[in-house]
Design a protein around this motif. Structure first.
Motif, short mmCIF file in Angstrom:
data_model
loop_
_atom_site.label_atom_id
_atom_site.label_comp_id
_atom_site.label_asym_id
_atom_site.label_seq_id
_atom_site.Cartn_x
_atom_site.Cartn_y
_atom_site.Cartn_z
N PHE A 202 0.73 -1.24 -0.05
CA PHE A 202 -0.11 0.08 0.01
C PHE A 202 0.86 1.15 -0.03
O PHE A 202 0.67 2.40 -0.71
N GLU A 203 1.83 1.19 0.89
CA GLU A 203 2.58 2.50 1.07
C GLU A 203 3.52 2.71 -0.21
O GLU A 203 3.89 3.87 -0.41
N ILE A 204 3.97 1.63 -1.12
CA ILE A 204 4.74 2.01 -2.15
C ILE A 204 4.04 2.11 -3.39
O ILE A 204 4.40 1.97 -4.54
N ALA A 205 2.68 1.81 -3.33
CA ALA A 205 1.67 1.91 -4.51
C ALA A 205 1.91 0.88 -5.49
O ALA A 205 1.92 0.92 -6.60
N ALA A 206 2.21 -0.42 -4.95
CA ALA A 206 2.29 -1.48 -5.67
C ALA A 206 0.90 -2.14 -5.90
O ALA A 206 -0.08 -1.92 -5.28
N ALA A 207 0.58 -2.49 -7.43
CA ALA A 207 -0.75 -3.07 -7.63
C ALA A 207 -0.99 -4.38 -7.08
O ALA A 207 -0.02 -5.24 -6.82
N ALA A 258 4.91 -8.02 -8.53
CA ALA A 258 5.85 -7.12 -9.23
C ALA A 258 5.33 -7.11 -10.62
O ALA A 258 5.46 -6.00 -11.36
N ALA A 259 5.02 -8.20 -11.28
CA ALA A 259 4.41 -8.32 -12.76
C ALA A 259 3.28 -7.56 -12.89
O ALA A 259 2.93 -6.80 -14.01
N ILE A 284 3.47 3.26 -9.68
CA ILE A 284 3.24 1.81 -9.59
C ILE A 284 4.19 0.82 -10.35
O ILE A 284 4.77 -0.37 -9.91
N ALA A 285 4.51 1.18 -11.67
CA ALA A 285 5.52 0.54 -12.44
C ALA A 285 7.01 0.43 -11.63
O ALA A 285 7.50 -0.79 -11.65
N HIS A 286 7.36 1.40 -11.20
CA HIS A 286 8.61 1.51 -10.47
C HIS A 286 8.63 0.85 -9.31
O HIS A 286 9.72 -0.06 -8.87
N ALA A 287 7.44 0.63 -8.59
CA ALA A 287 7.46 -0.41 -7.38
C ALA A 287 7.44 -1.64 -7.91
O ALA A 287 7.97 -2.49 -7.30
N ALA A 292 10.52 -6.67 -8.28
CA ALA A 292 11.05 -7.73 -9.27
C ALA A 292 12.58 -8.14 -8.71
O ALA A 292 13.07 -9.00 -8.78
N ALA A 293 13.33 -6.98 -8.17
CA ALA A 293 14.67 -7.43 -7.69
C ALA A 293 14.62 -8.15 -6.41
O ALA A 293 15.22 -9.27 -6.20
N LEU A 294 13.55 -7.85 -5.44
CA LEU A 294 13.52 -8.56 -4.23
C LEU A 294 13.07 -10.01 -4.53
O LEU A 294 13.37 -10.85 -3.73
N ALA A 295 12.45 -10.46 -5.45
CA ALA A 295 12.06 -11.57 -6.02
C ALA A 295 13.12 -12.65 -6.55
O ALA A 295 13.04 -13.71 -6.85
#
Length: 442
Positions: A202-207, A258-259, A284-287, A292-295
């Protein structure tokens, strides 16, 4: 909690915040941005000196040190910058106190090894923004932005608290790395960790946790978006790095988020048709790129830390440039900006190109590092998606550079000679990073 050297950055920032809150009553408010900036620099120095020091529930490891030093210096730069903005003329001491409180929470987020401390850091970071986004003189749109941010932050905090409760129910420990096993060793712990992941998403606005992000970016005052996008989000990314490093089982759900973020964020940004909304949706895309790096396993942890730092730098430069424009600007009046503040225009153009990932910008190397981490982890589909998403983003980032826009009244453009100095320093930092990131990759 007993005193340890790892607490020194928090003590420095906290003491400066208390002084700043009292300054308006003593008619010393105009001095507070300088005190806050110097205190932030002192906090950065103490973090650098005490790095790798294990304290009571705080641990300045390599990624926490990197991000902690960045957050402190970014706060100092932001404080010095907004000193010359009209919004900082009202209740200056209180403004600086709120920003330093946010910095204290951010430092706790990136270094906390205890879930309760992480929650306290989260609250110290998000609560000041309720006031900052609706600061006196900001306008009606800013009040709406503050309300929507408050709702989302409240949901995230509640989710985080539920996650902590479930984890404690599972193993009776609040440590990020419990003495026995990890936080996902039982069903309650797994559910709790997923709740923490949702809260931080929520805080980084990830979908799909991105509701109202474009509205917040559109309505919030540009100077305060420097701190929201360039400091607060980076601190949340630091908390995610800590969480993922301790719970490898999160790699699959993180890859899915991420995807989804990469695809949805790029599509929404392309259709935005408004400068601020485009930046909100592209966040959102940058999140997604960061997640994707953390995965990508252990290699992705450092790739994620570098991406968070670079993303923060890009946002600081971008919103410094946009701070000179009228708040209702839907595009960038390049002709007027280049005429009035050419160096600031150059910084804005450079950061937009870097957000797009234009070679050989620092943003390109940050994304390349994420792709390398995913390839190393054999997540080829995610690496391909990052490359495609970055290529697609040129369609809307580059349009901001050539899309014609005329400022009806050029005098509405804020002209500050000192901002040219900040912009020149920002360009030098980006060029230094452009040399440093490829060197680190080698």
């Amino acid at each position: 909690m007993a005193y340890s050297p790892t607490l020194l950055p928090l003590l420095i920032v906290g003491a400066a915040a208390l002084i700043a809150f009292l300054a308006d009553a003593l008619r010393l408010g105009r001095l507070m941005p300088w005190l806050g900036g110097i205190s932030s620099i002192a906090a950065a120095a103490s973090i650098f000196v005490e790095h790798m020091a294990l304290g009571a529930d705080l641990y300045w490891d390599l990624s926490a040190t990197l991000l902690g030093v960045y957050l402190s210096l970014a706060m100092a730069a932001g404080l010095f910058f907004i000193t010359f903005h009209p919004l900082s003329r009202k209740m200056t001491g209180s403004l600086v106190g709120l920003l330093l409180t946010m910095l204290a929470g951010s430092l706790m987020l990136v270094s906390a090894q205890n879930l309760l401390l992480m929650f306290v850091g989260l609250e110290l970071q998000v609560l000041p923004f309720f006031a900052l986004l609706a600061w006196p003189g900001s306008g009606r749109a800013a009040v709406e932005s503050a309300f929507k941010y408050a709702v989302l932050a409240g949901l995230a905090s509640a989710q985080f608290a539920i996650g902590i409760a479930l984890i404690y129910l599972g193993d009776g420990s609040l440590a990020v790395i419990p003495p026995m096993g990890d936080m996902t060793s039982n069903v309650f712990g797994l559910m709790g960790v997923l709740a923490l992941l949702a809260a931080l998403s929520f805080e980084i606005a990830a979908a799909p946790f991105h509701a109202w992000v474009a509205d917040i970016y559109q309505g919030a005052p540009a100077p305060f978006l420097i701190f929201l996008a360039g400091v607060a989000k980076v601190a949340i990314m630091g908390a995610l790095i800590t969480l993922v490093a301790a719970t490898p089982k999160l790699e699959i759900p993180i890859a899915v988020i991420a995807a989804t973020s990469i695809v949805l964020g790029n599509i929404l940004a392309y259709r935005a048709g408004h400068l601020r909304r485009m930046l909100g949706y592209s966040a959102i895309a940058h999140a997604g790129y960061f997640l994707a790096a953390l995965a990508a396993g252990p290699l992705g942890i450092m790739a994620g830390a570098i991406y968070a730092l670079v993303y923060g730098l890009m946002n600081i430069g971008t919103f410094m440039g946009l701070s000179a424009l009228p708040e209702n600007s839907i595009a960038i009046p390049w002709a007027t900006l280049r005429e009035r503040q050419p160096v600031l225009a150059g910084l804005l153009g450079l950061t937009l190109l870097s957000l797009a990932g234009m070679p050989p910008s620092i943003g390109f190397f940050a994304k390349l590092l994420v792709i390398i981490a995913d390839v190393h982890d054999q997540a080829y589909w995610l690496a391909i998606l990052i490359a495609l998403g970055s290529a697609f983003s040129f369609a809307y980032y580059l349009s901001t550079l050539w899309k014609p826009s005329v400022l009806s009244n050029p005098d509405r453009l804020l002209h500050r000679r000192s901002w040219e100095t900040f912009a020149a320093l920002g360009i030098l930092i980006l060029l230094f990073g452009w040399l440093l990131v490829p060197l680190g990759m080698g």
